[in-house]
Structures are given as C-alpha cells and as structure tokens.
Design an enzyme around this catalytic site. Sequence first.
Site, PDB file in Angstrom:
ATOM      1  N   TYR A  48      23.329  57.290  17.561  1.00  0.00           N
ATOM      2  CA  TYR A  48      22.129  56.511  17.869  1.00  0.00           C
ATOM      3  C   TYR A  48      21.889  55.506  16.750  1.00  0.00           C
ATOM      4  CZ  TYR A  48      17.296  55.311  18.925  1.00  0.00           C
ATOM      5  OH  TYR A  48      16.146  54.624  19.214  1.00  0.00           O
ATOM      6  N   ASP A  62       8.798  48.980  10.640  1.00  0.00           N
ATOM      7  CA  ASP A  62       9.233  48.990  12.037  1.00  0.00           C
ATOM      8  C   ASP A  62       8.139  48.411  12.927  1.00  0.00           C
ATOM      9  OD1 ASP A  62      10.602  49.512  14.403  1.00  0.00           O
ATOM     10  OD2 ASP A  62       9.895  51.588  14.499  1.00  0.00           O
ATOM     11  N   ASP A  89      18.641  50.817  19.789  1.00  0.00           N
ATOM     12  CA  ASP A  89      17.235  50.507  20.036  1.00  0.00           C
ATOM     13  C   ASP A  89      17.077  48.991  20.088  1.00  0.00           C
ATOM     14  OD1 ASP A  89      14.488  50.174  19.944  1.00  0.00           O
ATOM     15  OD2 ASP A  89      14.177  51.400  18.155  1.00  0.00           O
ATOM     16  N   ASP A  91      14.172  47.533  20.897  1.00  0.00           N
ATOM     17  CA  ASP A  91      12.734  47.266  20.790  1.00  0.00           C
ATOM     18  C   ASP A  91      12.173  46.777  22.130  1.00  0.00           C
ATOM     19  OD1 ASP A  91      12.555  48.169  18.208  1.00  0.00           O
ATOM     20  OD2 ASP A  91      12.691  46.204  17.286  1.00  0.00           O
ATOM     21  N   HIS A 116      17.979  50.851  24.729  1.00  0.00           N
ATOM     22  CA  HIS A 116      16.706  51.105  25.394  1.00  0.00           C
ATOM     23  C   HIS A 116      15.714  50.009  25.049  1.00  0.00           C
ATOM     24  CE1 HIS A 116      14.730  52.767  21.754  1.00  0.00           C
ATOM     25  NE2 HIS A 116      15.802  53.521  21.576  1.00  0.00           N
ATOM     26  N   GLU A 118      11.517  48.967  25.416  1.00  0.00           N
ATOM     27  CA  GLU A 118      10.231  49.650  25.525  1.00  0.00           C
ATOM     28  C   GLU A 118       9.141  48.779  26.117  1.00  0.00           C
ATOM     29  OE1 GLU A 118       8.582  49.498  21.004  1.00  0.00           O
ATOM     30  OE2 GLU A 118      10.624  50.243  21.304  1.00  0.00           O
ATOM     31  N   CYS A 126       5.754  51.706  15.490  1.00  0.00           N
ATOM     32  CA  CYS A 126       6.575  52.908  15.594  1.00  0.00           C
ATOM     33  C   CYS A 126       6.007  53.810  16.683  1.00  0.00           C
ATOM     34  CB  CYS A 126       6.588  53.642  14.256  1.00  0.00           C
ATOM     35  SG  CYS A 126       7.340  55.282  14.325  1.00  0.00           S
ATOM     36  N   ARG A 161      12.278  52.834  27.770  1.00  0.00           N
ATOM     37  CA  ARG A 161      11.392  53.679  26.960  1.00  0.00           C
ATOM     38  C   ARG A 161       9.950  53.346  27.313  1.00  0.00           C
ATOM     39  NH1 ARG A 161      10.849  53.578  20.305  1.00  0.00           N
ATOM     40  NH2 ARG A 161       8.566  53.446  20.303  1.00  0.00           N
ATOM     41  N   GLU A 191       8.424  58.516  25.093  1.00  0.00           N
ATOM     42  CA  GLU A 191       8.151  58.665  23.666  1.00  0.00           C
ATOM     43  C   GLU A 191       6.920  59.522  23.409  1.00  0.00           C
ATOM     44  OE1 GLU A 191       9.228  58.988  20.881  1.00  0.00           O
ATOM     45  OE2 GLU A 191       9.426  57.029  19.913  1.00  0.00           O
ATOM     46  N   ASN A 213      13.256  62.441  21.768  1.00  0.00           N
ATOM     47  CA  ASN A 213      13.300  61.916  20.407  1.00  0.00           C
ATOM     48  C   ASN A 213      12.789  62.975  19.436  1.00  0.00           C
ATOM     49  OD1 ASN A 213      13.190  60.468  18.044  1.00  0.00           O
ATOM     50  ND2 ASN A 213      11.545  59.097  18.689  1.00  0.00           N
TER      51      ASN A 213
END
Length: 309
Positions: A48, A62, A89, A91, A116, A118, A126, A161, A191, A213
Amino acid sequence: MLYSKKTPEQKRRDLRAMLVPGAAVQFPGAFNPLSARLIEEKTFDGVYISGAVLANDLGLPDIGMTTLTEVAARGGQIARMTDLPCLIDADTGFGEPMNVARTIQELENAGLAGCHIEDQFNPKRCGHLDGKNMVDLDTAVKRIAAAADARRDENFLIMARTDIRAVEGLDAAINRAKALVDAGADAIFPEAMKSVAEFEAVCKAVNVPVLANMTEFGKSELFTRDALAAAGVAMIIYPVTLLRSAMGAAERVLDAINADGTQEAAVPEMLTRARLYELVDYEAYNQFDTGIFNFQVPGLDIESNSSNL
C-alpha cells in the site's frame, strides 16, 4: 535487479484475483522503494502507498498539498521494486472529474495496480481526524464514474473511499458505498469504522471487496486479521506503520548520539551492512557488471594498443 519481473498488467490481474471477501489480504504501507522490497520478502500479499506517507515524507501534513506528479512519480518508484501489486492513495483525484480521469491514466502509466479516490473536499483531512467536510453524493459519484471511464486497462482497480461515517453515521456510509459501486467502483474503502460489526455491515451491503484501514492512533481499533476476515473484509492496509516505526527508530538513535556522543549503543538495532546489501541485491549487480565489463578480447594487447583506442 533493477525492476520487478512482473509487468504492471500482471500485477493488476493478481490484485483482482486476491480480492475475495473474507480473504483479508495484508498490504503494509511502503514509505520508500526499499521498504516495498522488504514487504515482498516478508511474504505479504501486496504493498500500500499512503497519501499521508507521501506527504509526510516531503515534510508536509496530509491535507492534500501533494500534486499528481509527485504522487505518480513516487508511486512508480515504489511499484517498480516489487512483484507485488501496489495500491496507491489518490486522495480526492487531484481536481474535478477531468482531473480525476487524468489521474487514473498517470497512475496506470506509473505501473500501479489500482488506487482509491475519496469523497472529501479538497483540501482534505486525514481520515481519522475530526472536522472533515464531505462533498455531496453527485460530486462523489462523478469522481468515481470519471475514474472508471478513463482507465485503459480494465484490470486497473478503482476503489472508492468514503469518509462519511465520521460525519453522518454508518447508514449514510453504507448508502454512499452502494451509490459509488453503482458508479463503477470495483471495491469500497469505508474509512474510520468503529467496530468489526460495522465492517461486517458494509461487507454485507455491497457486492464488491471491502478494505479495512488498520492505522495506529485512529478511530478504529487495531483489529486482528482473523476478526476482519470473519467479517468479510477482503483487504487490510497498515498505511503508516513502517514510516512511524522507522522514524521512531531514527529519533531514538539521534537521541543516543546526543546523549553519548556515539551511536555505538544503537548499532545492534540497526540493519547490518550485509542485510542492506542483500535487500538491494548488491550481488546480482556485481555479477552483471563482472559478466559484461570484466573481459578481454582474445589476441588484443590492451596496453600496446591503448593509443589507438
């Protein structure tokens, strides 16, 4: 040596094949290319690549400050070092639906197996912090639809996500997950679930693989693989575990140098020179170099003919 023996296309097929509900395949988070090789050597299922780790490695929080170029480049550097599939990721997709489409193709070009995207606003937060702002359902759906439409390799995994659990509750997360699957998501990343039962509810509600996660210091407890497998989870990520471990060790050895004037006390905890050489496959490079360059052409006196070279 140099690159993975597997093509990105094969790694994408591998990822698809392993994402079975209840398999709970484990993807530790790599913080650099060498750590990806270590993950593979330790026989994990995949790698990952966390957006938080990529940002933190640049000294940034982040909150969506990294760019597509930075993420794709670093992701490609990590992916090339391992035969394992790498999930990255992405974002919020780095912009509007057209930007999301470009993101997918850049990540394909970089050799990633999937990503992924989101449903937060940009700048994001985060996933295990409070105060997140969520986009509306239409915007979230358009992001995933654009991603699914843009991919050229049908096996490149588009994972959606959703962070809405922390804002509107579990039912809202399940409803959004269903809509994102309808939009083209191949898998769901819910998440900040608070219990194994919540993971199980999401798994039962959607007909695609679900990711858990297991990040430290977050909203979710650090549930075991067995517990998550029993709930129907297909993949588990440990996104920042190795970075936190490495930086913790680095801080301790710096403190030792400050206190003692030498790193000697910390040496037993370090990776040895021989082990480092083993990880970077030093001997293979040496053999390649010897086989290619350390030879003489029969009948040619190198010294006497050097002036003619």
